[in-house]
Design a protein around this motif. Structure first.
Motif, PDB file in Angstrom:
ATOM      1  N   THR A  74      36.046  36.933  37.725  1.00  0.00           N
ATOM      2  CA  THR A  74      36.512  37.541  38.959  1.00  0.00           C
ATOM      3  C   THR A  74      35.299  38.103  39.686  1.00  0.00           C
ATOM      4  OG1 THR A  74      38.094  39.062  39.918  1.00  0.00           O
ATOM      5  CG2 THR A  74      36.978  39.823  37.970  1.00  0.00           C
ATOM      6  N   GLU A  75      35.304  37.997  40.996  1.00  0.00           N
ATOM      7  CA  GLU A  75      34.211  38.519  41.801  1.00  0.00           C
ATOM      8  C   GLU A  75      34.689  39.812  42.430  1.00  0.00           C
ATOM      9  OE1 GLU A  75      31.822  37.379  45.832  1.00  0.00           O
ATOM     10  OE2 GLU A  75      32.422  35.764  44.517  1.00  0.00           O
ATOM     11  N   LYS A  92      28.524  39.294  33.256  1.00  0.00           N
ATOM     12  CA  LYS A  92      29.345  38.085  33.391  1.00  0.00           C
ATOM     13  C   LYS A  92      30.531  38.141  32.435  1.00  0.00           C
ATOM     14  CE  LYS A  92      27.866  34.210  35.412  1.00  0.00           C
ATOM     15  NZ  LYS A  92      28.363  33.694  36.679  1.00  0.00           N
ATOM     16  N   SER A  95      33.058  40.499  33.721  1.00  0.00           N
ATOM     17  CA  SER A  95      33.802  39.859  34.800  1.00  0.00           C
ATOM     18  C   SER A  95      34.856  38.901  34.253  1.00  0.00           C
ATOM     19  CB  SER A  95      32.823  39.126  35.723  1.00  0.00           C
ATOM     20  OG  SER A  95      33.490  38.476  36.750  1.00  0.00           O
TER      21      SER A  95
END
Length: 160
Positions: A74-75, A92, A95
């Protein structure tokens, strides 16, 4: 012998080469000294009282080749992702854990996310495994309201 050496060199070169992409987001103004005023939004949230948990892990070879692990992320704005070749790996995996938590709970966001991280090294640090567990309260946005007050007044009210 010369062909064999040439084939080995070509094979190693192909093995060590890779592709990559970079994505950056930001606000754009037509002139360097133009002030950008964004609209302030207020969101009504439906917060679930039960905590959501999700786990993600990834294994890297030489610190930058991901050989195992999650590949959906997800950003998020201000996620704190590091630009370092080695420093961004745990971010990362965080995320990826956030992605799993949002997908399993069908939420828009996680309130007060807590990350439990674990890093293990193998073969004198050549292989590293990162494990992350995220937990928090899932929330869905039910409505958005634009605040019409000037930005300075709104900031002043928030600080008071």
């Amino acid at each position: 012998m010369r062909k064999f050496l040439l084939l080995c060199t070509l094979g190693i070169t192909l093995l060590l080469s890779s592709c990559g992409s970079v994505s950056k987001t930001g606000y754009v103004a037509p002139f360097a000294r133009t002030e950008v005023h964004t609209d302030i939004l207020k969101a009504d949230l439906d917060i679930n009282k039960n905590k959501v948990e999700a786990k993600a892990s990834s294994t890297y070879l030489f610190g930058f080749w991901r050989i195992l692990g999650d590949n959906k992320f997800t950003e998020a704005k201000d996620a704190g992702l590091s630009n370092s070749i080695f420093g961004g790996r745990i971010d990362k995996v965080k995320s990826a854990a956030m992605y799993k938590a949002l997908q399993q709970s069908d939420a828009d966001m996680l309130i007060t996310p807590k990350y439990d991280t674990e890093t293990k090294s193998y073969l004198l640090g050549l292989i590293k495994t990162y494990k992350v567990k995220v937990s928090g309260y899932n929330a869905k946005i039910t409505d958005l309201h634009q605040i019409d007050a000037p930005i300075r007044e709104t900031i002043q009210n928030i600080e008071d």
